[in-house]
Design an enzyme around this catalytic site. Structure first.
Site, PDB file in Angstrom:
ATOM      1  N   GLY A  19       0.811  -1.215   0.000  1.00 51.74           N
ATOM      2  CA  GLY A  19       0.000   0.000   0.000  1.00 51.74           C
ATOM      3  C   GLY A  19       0.841   1.260   0.000  1.00 51.74           C
ATOM      4  O   GLY A  19       1.604   1.503   0.946  1.00 51.74           O
ATOM      5  N   GLY A  21      -0.230   4.269   0.279  1.00 53.71           N
ATOM      6  CA  GLY A  21      -1.080   5.347   0.796  1.00 53.71           C
ATOM      7  C   GLY A  21      -0.327   6.096   1.890  1.00 53.71           C
ATOM      8  O   GLY A  21       0.909   6.068   1.960  1.00 53.71           O
ATOM      9  N   PHE A  22      -1.099   6.739   2.770  1.00 53.71           N
ATOM     10  CA  PHE A  22      -0.483   7.559   3.813  1.00 53.71           C
ATOM     11  C   PHE A  22       0.425   6.730   4.719  1.00 53.71           C
ATOM     12  O   PHE A  22       1.536   7.134   5.036  1.00 53.71           O
ATOM     13  CB  PHE A  22      -1.570   8.245   4.648  1.00 53.71           C
ATOM     14  CG  PHE A  22      -2.229   9.364   3.906  1.00 53.71           C
ATOM     15  CD1 PHE A  22      -1.666  10.627   3.889  1.00 53.71           C
ATOM     16  CD2 PHE A  22      -3.412   9.153   3.200  1.00 53.71           C
ATOM     17  CE1 PHE A  22      -2.259  11.667   3.193  1.00 53.71           C
ATOM     18  CE2 PHE A  22      -4.014  10.186   2.500  1.00 53.71           C
ATOM     19  CZ  PHE A  22      -3.440  11.452   2.495  1.00 53.71           C
ATOM     20  N   GLY A  23      -0.052   5.559   5.127  1.00 50.17           N
ATOM     21  CA  GLY A  23       0.722   4.725   6.042  1.00 50.17           C
ATOM     22  C   GLY A  23       1.966   4.166   5.369  1.00 50.17           C
ATOM     23  O   GLY A  23       3.079   4.262   5.900  1.00 50.17           O
ATOM     24  N   VAL A  87      -1.719  -7.484  -4.437  1.00 50.02           N
ATOM     25  CA  VAL A  87      -1.375  -8.521  -3.464  1.00 50.02           C
ATOM     26  C   VAL A  87      -2.629  -9.355  -3.225  1.00 50.02           C
ATOM     27  O   VAL A  87      -3.673  -8.829  -2.850  1.00 50.02           O
ATOM     28  CB  VAL A  87      -0.838  -7.903  -2.158  1.00 50.02           C
ATOM     29  CG1 VAL A  87      -0.584  -8.986  -1.113  1.00 50.02           C
ATOM     30  CG2 VAL A  87       0.435  -7.125  -2.434  1.00 50.02           C
ATOM     31  N   GLU A 178     -18.919  17.047   2.463  1.00 46.49           N
ATOM     32  CA  GLU A 178     -17.996  17.750   1.557  1.00 46.49           C
ATOM     33  C   GLU A 178     -18.453  17.574   0.111  1.00 46.49           C
ATOM     34  O   GLU A 178     -18.437  18.502  -0.691  1.00 46.49           O
ATOM     35  CB  GLU A 178     -16.560  17.239   1.754  1.00 46.49           C
ATOM     36  CG  GLU A 178     -16.026  17.613   3.127  1.00 46.49           C
ATOM     37  CD  GLU A 178     -14.531  17.429   3.328  1.00 46.49           C
ATOM     38  OE1 GLU A 178     -13.969  18.136   4.167  1.00 46.49           O
ATOM     39  OE2 GLU A 178     -13.928  16.588   2.643  1.00 46.49           O
ATOM     40  N   ASP A 308      -5.981   2.474   8.072  1.00 48.51           N
ATOM     41  CA  ASP A 308      -7.404   2.133   8.133  1.00 48.51           C
ATOM     42  C   ASP A 308      -7.639   0.656   8.425  1.00 48.51           C
ATOM     43  O   ASP A 308      -8.650   0.283   9.024  1.00 48.51           O
ATOM     44  CB  ASP A 308      -8.083   2.465   6.790  1.00 48.51           C
ATOM     45  CG  ASP A 308      -8.310   3.955   6.614  1.00 48.51           C
ATOM     46  OD1 ASP A 308      -7.911   4.731   7.494  1.00 48.51           O
ATOM     47  OD2 ASP A 308      -8.907   4.340   5.581  1.00 48.51           O
ATOM     48  N   ALA A 323      -6.076   9.995   7.987  1.00 46.38           N
ATOM     49  CA  ALA A 323      -4.723  10.048   7.447  1.00 46.38           C
ATOM     50  C   ALA A 323      -3.640  10.231   8.529  1.00 46.38           C
ATOM     51  O   ALA A 323      -2.619   9.529   8.496  1.00 46.38           O
ATOM     52  CB  ALA A 323      -4.633  11.146   6.395  1.00 46.38           C
TER      53      ALA A 323
HETATM   54  C1  LIG Z   1     -13.097  10.642   0.134  1.00 44.63           C
HETATM   55  C2  LIG Z   1     -12.241  10.554   1.363  1.00 44.63           C
HETATM   56  C3  LIG Z   1     -11.904  11.716   2.049  1.00 44.63           C
HETATM   57  C4  LIG Z   1     -11.089  11.647   3.178  1.00 44.63           C
HETATM   58  N1  LIG Z   1     -10.783  12.803   3.822  1.00 44.63           N
HETATM   59  C5  LIG Z   1      -9.959  12.776   4.895  1.00 44.63           C
HETATM   60  C6  LIG Z   1      -9.573  13.989   5.554  1.00 44.63           C
HETATM   61  O1  LIG Z   1     -10.004  15.077   5.172  1.00 44.63           O
HETATM   62  N2  LIG Z   1      -8.711  13.899   6.609  1.00 44.63           N
HETATM   63  C7  LIG Z   1      -8.221  12.697   7.043  1.00 44.63           C
HETATM   64  O2  LIG Z   1      -7.435  12.652   7.972  1.00 44.63           O
HETATM   65  N3  LIG Z   1      -8.587  11.528   6.448  1.00 44.63           N
HETATM   66  C8  LIG Z   1      -9.430  11.546   5.395  1.00 44.63           C
HETATM   67  N4  LIG Z   1      -9.807  10.370   4.783  1.00 44.63           N
HETATM   68  C9  LIG Z   1      -9.311   9.099   5.346  1.00 44.63           C
HETATM   69  C10 LIG Z   1      -7.861   8.859   4.915  1.00 44.63           C
HETATM   70  O3  LIG Z   1      -7.737   9.042   3.531  1.00 44.63           O
HETATM   71  C11 LIG Z   1      -7.458   7.433   5.301  1.00 44.63           C
HETATM   72  O4  LIG Z   1      -7.604   7.308   6.685  1.00 44.63           O
HETATM   73  C12 LIG Z   1      -6.012   7.148   4.900  1.00 44.63           C
HETATM   74  O5  LIG Z   1      -5.884   7.222   3.503  1.00 44.63           O
HETATM   75  C13 LIG Z   1      -5.592   5.774   5.408  1.00 44.63           C
HETATM   76  O6  LIG Z   1      -4.269   5.528   5.015  1.00 44.63           O
HETATM   77  P1  LIG Z   1      -3.815   4.043   4.669  1.00 44.63           P
HETATM   78  O7  LIG Z   1      -2.346   4.102   4.409  1.00 44.63           O
HETATM   79  O8  LIG Z   1      -4.319   3.116   5.700  1.00 44.63           O
HETATM   80  O9  LIG Z   1      -4.610   3.683   3.335  1.00 44.63           O
HETATM   81  P2  LIG Z   1      -4.674   4.408   1.924  1.00 44.63           P
HETATM   82  O10 LIG Z   1      -4.122   5.778   1.986  1.00 44.63           O
HETATM   83  O11 LIG Z   1      -6.056   4.228   1.443  1.00 44.63           O
HETATM   84  O12 LIG Z   1      -3.703   3.518   1.028  1.00 44.63           O
HETATM   85  C14 LIG Z   1      -3.951   2.169   0.782  1.00 44.63           C
HETATM   86  C15 LIG Z   1      -3.190   1.751  -0.463  1.00 44.63           C
HETATM   87  O13 LIG Z   1      -3.175   0.333  -0.539  1.00 44.63           O
HETATM   88  C16 LIG Z   1      -3.370  -0.074  -1.882  1.00 44.63           C
HETATM   89  N5  LIG Z   1      -3.918  -1.440  -1.852  1.00 44.63           N
HETATM   90  C17 LIG Z   1      -5.007  -1.877  -1.190  1.00 44.63           C
HETATM   91  N6  LIG Z   1      -5.154  -3.210  -1.340  1.00 44.63           N
HETATM   92  C18 LIG Z   1      -4.129  -3.620  -2.126  1.00 44.63           C
HETATM   93  C19 LIG Z   1      -3.749  -4.892  -2.641  1.00 44.63           C
HETATM   94  N7  LIG Z   1      -4.430  -6.005  -2.359  1.00 44.63           N
HETATM   95  N8  LIG Z   1      -2.671  -4.953  -3.440  1.00 44.63           N
HETATM   96  C20 LIG Z   1      -1.957  -3.836  -3.731  1.00 44.63           C
HETATM   97  N9  LIG Z   1      -2.263  -2.615  -3.263  1.00 44.63           N
HETATM   98  C21 LIG Z   1      -3.335  -2.500  -2.459  1.00 44.63           C
HETATM   99  C22 LIG Z   1      -4.337   0.964  -2.440  1.00 44.63           C
HETATM  100  O14 LIG Z   1      -4.245   1.036  -3.848  1.00 44.63           O
HETATM  101  C23 LIG Z   1      -3.842   2.249  -1.745  1.00 44.63           C
HETATM  102  O15 LIG Z   1      -2.886   2.932  -2.528  1.00 44.63           O
HETATM  103  C24 LIG Z   1     -10.622  10.401   3.654  1.00 44.63           C
HETATM  104  C25 LIG Z   1     -10.969   9.239   2.966  1.00 44.63           C
HETATM  105  C26 LIG Z   1     -11.772   9.312   1.836  1.00 44.63           C
HETATM  106  C27 LIG Z   1     -12.149   8.054   1.117  1.00 44.63           C
END
Ligand SMILES: Cc1cc2nc3c(=O)[nH]c(=O)nc-3n(C[C@H](O)[C@H](O)[C@H](O)COP(=O)(O)OP(=O)(O)OC[C@H]3O[C@@H](n4cnc5c(N)ncnc54)[C@H](O)[C@@H]3O)c2cc1C
Length: 434
Positions: A19, A21-23, A87, A178, A308, A323
């Site tokens: 992933g 993403g943020f984490g 994955v 929003e 998440d 995030a």
């Molecule tokens: C529309 C929206 C608005 C938001 N607004 C806010 C906000 O204003 N403030 C705030 O703090 N939070 C906000 N959030 C929540 C925040 O975005 C999440 O809490 C944050 O992104 C979580 O980070 P993460 O690293 O867990 O997952 P993510 O940032 O979602 O990253 C997960 C990554 O894993 C990848 N992935 C998943 N499964 C697989 C797999 N099987 N194989 C390969 N890759 C995979 C995905 O493609 C993605 O790139 C919002 C969420 C959404 C949906």
């Protein structure tokens, strides 16, 4: 013999991070000076700034302004590599990831796969609505809204036109309000000028929320302010209203009422990513994976789950899916992996809650941080400032700032493009030309 040969004295352990993403990005950055090789794996080749996704769906921003190529982000991190792959499974005993491009053997694993839209197992709702969780969702929303206005322009029957322009957002959380606020502004301020002869009051936006209030985590005063602001922007807010079924051009509410709806946006919740079930047989609430306070997977100290997808309680409640939680956990995991490599002890994660904020269209937002409460224009300025700081690592920071400023001054939505992928069908409500 070298850094990749297990028997070599120069061997550097491989940390696989699922992933980008943020984490995930936070882990990779945190390990940049550690004697490891990190391999970041994502099904997409971009990192998505989710907090501004609704602005792509409502034609303010282009996808490239909220997404950045992972390879570009990682360029300066010398010990990190990236693989584009899905994955599919995890072999915890043999320390192997199963991807659609083959197996990846790891020494440490960090799963930061985020969450997906929660349709609560209801296929009818999943098929009948648009989520707001990835770029495809946002582009679909943009296409479908604009397409409906174009289609409405072909009809002389005002009843049919009104039906076409009934937009419903389900879910009164931050994403829902929003999205509804931005949609209202797109229609009332911009499409009104594009579709000059059309009576814009034919278009209707309704926000449905199953509980008795919007924005549950906020104090009542801010919840009420958000509702009032939305209503001022001509969004009809219906509380205590749950959706049972989505049909063609209508919704069925849980009390049996039928409500006309041309397009439904589903923002009523998220659940942990599918890969969670490969890590445990016992998922927690919202399909999240329970972790130790150190963010390790019980029974597998070399595996960490963050963001998440991770379920960890603090002060008697599960950490929110936000995030900053994912980013702070990523930093902690980088330190914990470094500690484990030195045969030290990993430390528990402590979330530093800096508060939360939600914007309600242009120049209004609610902010709650510790004892601080803000609403209206000053809330919006705070929201704007914080989001600019948050996207500091985005190469498009300047263009986002310019777009916002431009939009603020002339009230425009520059990304009003209907871009269909091959084979994409017209929306359901296709009309014949009169
Ligand atoms: C529309 C929206 C608005 C938001 N607004 C806010 C906000 O204003 N403030 C705030 O703090 N939070 C906000 N959030 C929540 C925040 O975005 C999440 O809490 C944050 O992104 C979580 O980070 P993460 O690293 O867990 O997952 P993510 O940032 O979602 O990253 C997960 C990554 O894993 C990848 N992935 C998943 N499964 C697989 C797999 N099987 N194989 C390969 N890759 C995979 C995905 O493609 C993605 O790139 C919002 C969420 C959404 C949906």
């Amino acid at each position: 013999m070298g850094a990749t040969d297990r028997g070599s004295p120069d061997y550097k352990p491989l940390v696989a991070v699922v992933g980008a993403g943020f984490g995930g990005l936070s882990v990779v950055r945190g390990l940049r000076k550690a004697p490891v090789r990190t391999m970041l794996i994502d099904r997409n080749n971009y990192h998505l700034f989710l907090p501004l996704l609704y602005q792509v769906g409502t034609a303010l921003l282009d996808p490239s302004e909220v997404a950045q190529p992972v390879r570009g982000v990682m360029r300066s991190v010398k010990n990190a590599g990236f693989r584009l792959a899905e994955v599919r499974g995890v072999d915890l005993d043999n320390k192997r990831l199963d991807t659609d491009h083959g197996l990846v053997e790891y020494d440490y694993l960090v799963v930061s796969a985020g969450s997906v839209t929660n349709f609560f197992g209801n296929k009818n709702i999943e098929e009948g609505s648009i989520g707001l969780k990835d770029l495809t969702d946002a582009l679909t929303l943009r296409n479908e809204v604009l397409q409906r206005f174009e289609t409405a322009k072909w009809t002389t029957d005002s009843e049919v036109r009104r039906q076409l322009l009934k937009f419903v957002v389900v879910g009164g959380g931050s994403t829902g309000i929003e999205c509804a606020g931005a949609l209202a502004e797109l229609i009332r301020h911009v499409l009104k000028k594009d579709f000059k002869e059309m009576d814009i009051s034919d278009a209707e936006i309704t926000l449905l929320e199953a509980s008795d209030s919007l924005l549950a985590p906020y104090v009542p005063k801010l919840r009420a302010a958000a509702k009032k602001k939305l209503e001022k922007k001509h969004v009809r807010v219906m509380l205590n209203t749950a959706v049972e079924k989505i049909g063609e051009n209508e919704l069925q509410l849980s009390d049996g009422t039928i409500m006309p709806a041309s397009l439904v946006v589903w923002t009523a919740g998220v659940r942990g990513a599918e890969i969670g079930s490969a890590l445990t047989g016992e998922l927690q609430r919202s399909a999240r994976v329970a972790v130790e306070p150190t963010l390790q997977l019980p029974g597998h100290p070399e595996v960490f789950v963050i963001g998440d997808l991770a379920y960890l309680e603090q002060k008697g409640a599960p950490l929110p899916m936000l995030a900053p939680v994912a980013t702070q956990q990523g930093k902690r995991v980088a330190k914990n992996i470094t500690a484990l490599m030195k045969e030290g002890r990993p430390a528990p994660f402590k979330y530093l809650d800096k508060g939360f904020m939600s914007t309600i269209g242009r120049n209004a937002a609610v902010v709650q941080a510790g004892p601080l409460r803000m609403k209206g224009f000053f809330g919006w300025l705070t929201w704007l400032f914080v989001h600019l700081v948050l996207i500091i690592s985005f190469r498009s920071q300047l263009s986002i700032l310019t777009n916002w400023a431009w939009n603020y001054v002339i009230n425009d939505r520059p990304a009003r493009l209907i871009i269909k992928s091959q084979g994409q069908t017209q929306p359901a409500n296709r009309l014949d030309a009169p």
